[in-house]
Design a protein around this motif. Sequence first.
Motif, mmCIF file in Angstrom:
data_model
loop_
_atom_site.group_PDB
_atom_site.id
_atom_site.type_symbol
_atom_site.label_atom_id
_atom_site.label_comp_id
_atom_site.label_asym_id
_atom_site.label_seq_id
_atom_site.Cartn_x
_atom_site.Cartn_y
_atom_site.Cartn_z
ATOM 1 N N THR A 102 0.833 -1.203 0.000
ATOM 2 C CA THR A 102 0.000 0.000 0.000
ATOM 3 C C THR A 102 0.868 1.255 0.000
ATOM 4 O O THR A 102 0.638 2.187 -0.791
ATOM 5 C CB THR A 102 -0.926 0.004 1.233
ATOM 6 O OG1 THR A 102 -1.800 -1.118 1.173
ATOM 7 C CG2 THR A 102 -1.751 1.286 1.275
ATOM 8 N N VAL A 103 1.866 1.292 0.873
ATOM 9 C CA VAL A 103 2.748 2.463 0.974
ATOM 10 C C VAL A 103 3.508 2.673 -0.333
ATOM 11 O O VAL A 103 3.601 3.805 -0.843
ATOM 12 C CB VAL A 103 3.736 2.286 2.150
ATOM 13 C CG1 VAL A 103 4.783 3.407 2.136
ATOM 14 C CG2 VAL A 103 2.984 2.283 3.476
ATOM 15 N N LEU A 104 4.047 1.598 -0.897
ATOM 16 C CA LEU A 104 4.820 1.704 -2.134
ATOM 17 C C LEU A 104 3.937 2.090 -3.318
ATOM 18 O O LEU A 104 4.355 2.867 -4.184
ATOM 19 C CB LEU A 104 5.524 0.374 -2.419
ATOM 20 C CG LEU A 104 6.685 0.027 -1.476
ATOM 21 C CD1 LEU A 104 7.139 -1.411 -1.696
ATOM 22 C CD2 LEU A 104 7.844 0.988 -1.694
ATOM 23 N N GLN A 105 2.729 1.551 -3.362
ATOM 24 C CA GLN A 105 1.799 1.898 -4.439
ATOM 25 C C GLN A 105 1.498 3.392 -4.418
ATOM 26 O O GLN A 105 1.487 4.056 -5.455
ATOM 27 C CB GLN A 105 0.500 1.100 -4.287
ATOM 28 C CG GLN A 105 -0.602 1.479 -5.282
ATOM 29 C CD GLN A 105 -0.394 0.879 -6.662
ATOM 30 O OE1 GLN A 105 0.127 -0.226 -6.789
ATOM 31 N NE2 GLN A 105 -0.797 1.600 -7.687
ATOM 32 N N PRO A 111 2.086 -0.628 -9.245
ATOM 33 C CA PRO A 111 2.326 -1.787 -8.391
ATOM 34 C C PRO A 111 3.825 -1.962 -8.154
ATOM 35 O O PRO A 111 4.607 -1.950 -9.115
ATOM 36 C CB PRO A 111 1.751 -2.953 -9.190
ATOM 37 C CG PRO A 111 0.759 -2.327 -10.119
ATOM 38 C CD PRO A 111 1.330 -0.983 -10.468
ATOM 39 N N PRO A 112 4.262 -2.116 -6.921
ATOM 40 C CA PRO A 112 5.689 -2.295 -6.639
ATOM 41 C C PRO A 112 6.179 -3.669 -7.091
ATOM 42 O O PRO A 112 5.427 -4.637 -7.125
ATOM 43 C CB PRO A 112 5.775 -2.161 -5.122
ATOM 44 C CG PRO A 112 4.428 -2.596 -4.641
ATOM 45 C CD PRO A 112 3.461 -2.121 -5.679
ATOM 46 N N PRO A 188 -0.114 -6.448 -12.041
ATOM 47 C CA PRO A 188 0.914 -6.593 -13.079
ATOM 48 C C PRO A 188 0.498 -7.676 -14.065
ATOM 49 O O PRO A 188 -0.164 -8.651 -13.685
ATOM 50 C CB PRO A 188 2.164 -6.997 -12.285
ATOM 51 C CG PRO A 188 1.934 -6.435 -10.915
ATOM 52 C CD PRO A 188 0.449 -6.576 -10.680
ATOM 53 N N PRO A 189 0.885 -7.552 -15.345
ATOM 54 C CA PRO A 189 0.402 -8.473 -16.386
ATOM 55 C C PRO A 189 0.547 -9.956 -16.058
ATOM 56 O O PRO A 189 -0.386 -10.731 -16.275
ATOM 57 C CB PRO A 189 1.260 -8.084 -17.601
ATOM 58 C CG PRO A 189 1.573 -6.638 -17.376
ATOM 59 C CD PRO A 189 1.739 -6.491 -15.894
#
Length: 243
Positions: A102-105, A111-112, A188-189
């Motif tokens: 959440t923090v990184l996003q 998305p991290p 992510p894909p």
Amino acid sequence: MYTVKGKVNKDSLLTEHMPLVKRLAHHMKAKLPPSVEVDDLVQAGMIGLLDAINRYEETHGAQFETYAVMRIRGAMLDELRSSDWMPRTMRQDMRKIENAMTVLQQKLGRPPSESEVAKSLKLSLADYQEMLGEGGGHQLVYYEDFKNEDGSDNFLDRYAQDEDADPLRALMDTDFRQAVIDAIDALPPREKLLMGLYYEEELNLKEIGAVLGVSESRVSQLHTQAVARLRATLRENAWTGPA
């Protein structure tokens, strides 16, 4: 439904409402992880039905089926709670991963990566992936998610405001379903593909590994990570969205 003496015929109620138990079990199973057996839900539901028959009184002011549905679902939920095998420490580790995501996003606007999450947790990439492997079976929804330990409102309560309703059904009948769809679309894909292969195409982990060109254990790690991303996204949207 009644005996010659005008009392409720319990045997008749049991026979008449057995199909109801099976219907509710299959309805609930459709929204639960593959590890949950529908027969276990049916067995728990039958206990709930018997309990409803023994407890029901017309003075409740409700039709029997309405009362029975409540008792049957309650028994099924109790069964699910008691069979939740993931250790509390592992659940705490997964929560740490979700919080880091959440923090990184928020910071990165995307998305991290695994390396970024591992660094945030002060773990090596290998240790982070091992944590993901140990978290296999991490679920999108846990029943304690409906209430925080301090009794305060939490992110799932936002989607299920009716306290008298079945929380799981309320979730799937409201905006929660669309929120899950949107969260999957934002994965992510590779993880988005994995989720499609697993839940839509119903491939097993070995088959998905062949498609992705990775090992079965790596697929398990990626699946756990995808579920953590979904939970992180749903929590962030619920906390920042309108109450």
